[in-house]
Design a protein around this motif. Structure first.
Motif, short mmCIF file in Angstrom:
data_model
loop_
_atom_site.label_atom_id
_atom_site.label_comp_id
_atom_site.label_asym_id
_atom_site.label_seq_id
_atom_site.Cartn_x
_atom_site.Cartn_y
_atom_site.Cartn_z
N ILE A 74 3.35 8.64 2.55
CA ILE A 74 3.66 7.55 3.47
C ILE A 74 2.87 6.32 3.02
N THR A 75 3.57 5.26 2.66
CA THR A 75 2.89 4.04 2.25
C THR A 75 3.05 2.98 3.33
N ALA A 76 2.08 2.10 3.38
CA ALA A 76 2.12 0.97 4.32
C ALA A 76 1.52 -0.23 3.60
N ASN A 77 2.29 -1.30 3.50
CA ASN A 77 1.87 -2.44 2.70
C ASN A 77 1.94 -3.74 3.50
N SER A 78 1.03 -4.62 3.18
CA SER A 78 1.08 -5.99 3.68
C SER A 78 0.53 -6.87 2.57
N SER A 79 0.48 -8.17 2.80
CA SER A 79 -0.04 -9.08 1.77
C SER A 79 -1.53 -8.85 1.51
N ALA A 80 -2.23 -8.25 2.48
CA ALA A 80 -3.68 -8.10 2.36
C ALA A 80 -4.12 -6.68 2.06
N ILE A 81 -3.30 -5.70 2.37
CA ILE A 81 -3.74 -4.31 2.26
C ILE A 81 -2.58 -3.40 1.90
N SER A 82 -2.91 -2.33 1.21
CA SER A 82 -1.94 -1.30 0.87
C SER A 82 -2.60 0.06 1.02
N VAL A 83 -2.00 0.92 1.83
CA VAL A 83 -2.58 2.25 2.06
C VAL A 83 -1.50 3.30 1.88
N SER A 84 -1.94 4.52 1.60
CA SER A 84 -1.00 5.64 1.51
C SER A 84 -1.66 6.87 2.10
N MET A 85 -0.83 7.77 2.61
CA MET A 85 -1.34 8.98 3.24
C MET A 85 -0.30 10.09 3.10
N ALA A 86 -0.75 11.32 3.22
CA ALA A 86 0.15 12.46 3.09
C ALA A 86 0.85 12.72 4.42
N GLY A 87 2.11 13.13 4.31
CA GLY A 87 2.87 13.42 5.51
C GLY A 87 3.96 14.43 5.27
N LYS A 88 4.79 14.64 6.28
CA LYS A 88 5.89 15.60 6.20
C LYS A 88 7.14 14.99 6.83
N ALA A 89 8.27 15.17 6.14
CA ALA A 89 9.55 14.66 6.66
C ALA A 89 10.04 15.55 7.79
N LEU A 90 10.51 14.92 8.85
CA LEU A 90 11.01 15.67 10.01
C LEU A 90 12.53 15.72 10.07
N ASN A 91 13.18 14.97 9.17
CA ASN A 91 14.64 15.06 9.06
C ASN A 91 15.08 14.62 7.66
#
Length: 230
Positions: free
Chosen positions: A180-197
């Motif tokens: 799971i990634t989440a990006n903005s102009s100031a920060i970028s993060v990623s984390m492990a996850g699981k698809a629910l569909n």
């Protein structure tokens, strides 16, 4: 005199049969009406070829000849796709209607699998090819380029030369591990996850963050990757 009487009787019989035949609807005209109706009511673009065939009617069928135009129609609950039914009716002099089974085949270039593939297999470039096929039974959508399919997982087994329906595949499937990634102009993060569909590229799916157990919506961006935004 005897032969003359036989000739008169034979002439009367032939006249009666001819009169009866003239008063019976030509069965071939019913097939033509059904096929023409289907052809004129199917939405197609210039890249598709269509074949419409109607079932043979029982030659014993006797319908009063229509003295007006035959009226074809789509029966309630029927769709002009694949194996279907078209109704044909007459309003005068003696009203009647008949339902004629038809088969609608719509051909276009689409991606197929080149050999049998099992459920859960990932699609590789060598597994697929473009061919002209009947897409009338495709429930989702067909594909025309390999790039749309490579890396997708099959949700069902497919036979050789079977059209790849969008409902048969998922780029990310329920239960898959995802980043799971989440990006903005100031920060970028990623984390492990699981698809629910299940979902394909560009689809929004539900995913669960493995650490926080939080469930969020995210957009599929690539194989095993989704973007949740910030």
């Amino acid at each position: 005199m005897k032969y003359q009487n036989l000739w008169v009787i034979s002439s009367l019989l032939l006249s009666t049969v001819s009169a009866q035949a003239d008063n019976i609807q030509d069965l071939n005209s019913l097939k033509i009406a059904a096929e023409n109706y289907a052809l004129s009511n199917i939405s197609l673009d210039g890249k598709k070829r269509t074949e419409i065939t109607s079932a043979d009617l029982d030659p014993r069928l006797r319908l009063t000849a229509c003295d007006g135009p035959l009226v074809a129609f789509t029966p309630p609950g029927s769709r002009l796709q694949g194996n279907s039914t078209v109704g044909v009716r007459c309003d005068s002099p003696q009203p009647w209607s008949i339902y004629i089974p038809i088969k609608i085949a719509i051909f276009q270039q689409a991606m197929v699998v080149t050999s049998r593939m099992a459920r859960g297999q990932l699609i590789d470039e060598n597994d697929i090819a473009i061919r002209e096929v009947d897409i009338s039974r495709v429930k989702g959508r067909a594909f025309v380029t390999k790039d749309e399919l490579i890396g997708n997982k099959l949700k069902t087994s497919l036979q050789s030369n079977q059209v790849i329906d969008s409902s048969f595949i998922c780029l990310i499937c329920k239960g898959d591990a995802v980043v799971i990634t989440a990006n903005s102009s100031a920060i970028s993060v990623s984390m492990a996850g699981k698809a629910l569909n299940d979902g394909n590229k560009g689809d929004k799916i539900r995913v669960q963050n493995n650490a926080s157990r939080r469930i969020i919506d995210a957009i599929i961006t690539d194989v095993g990757t989704v973007n949740a935004g910030i």
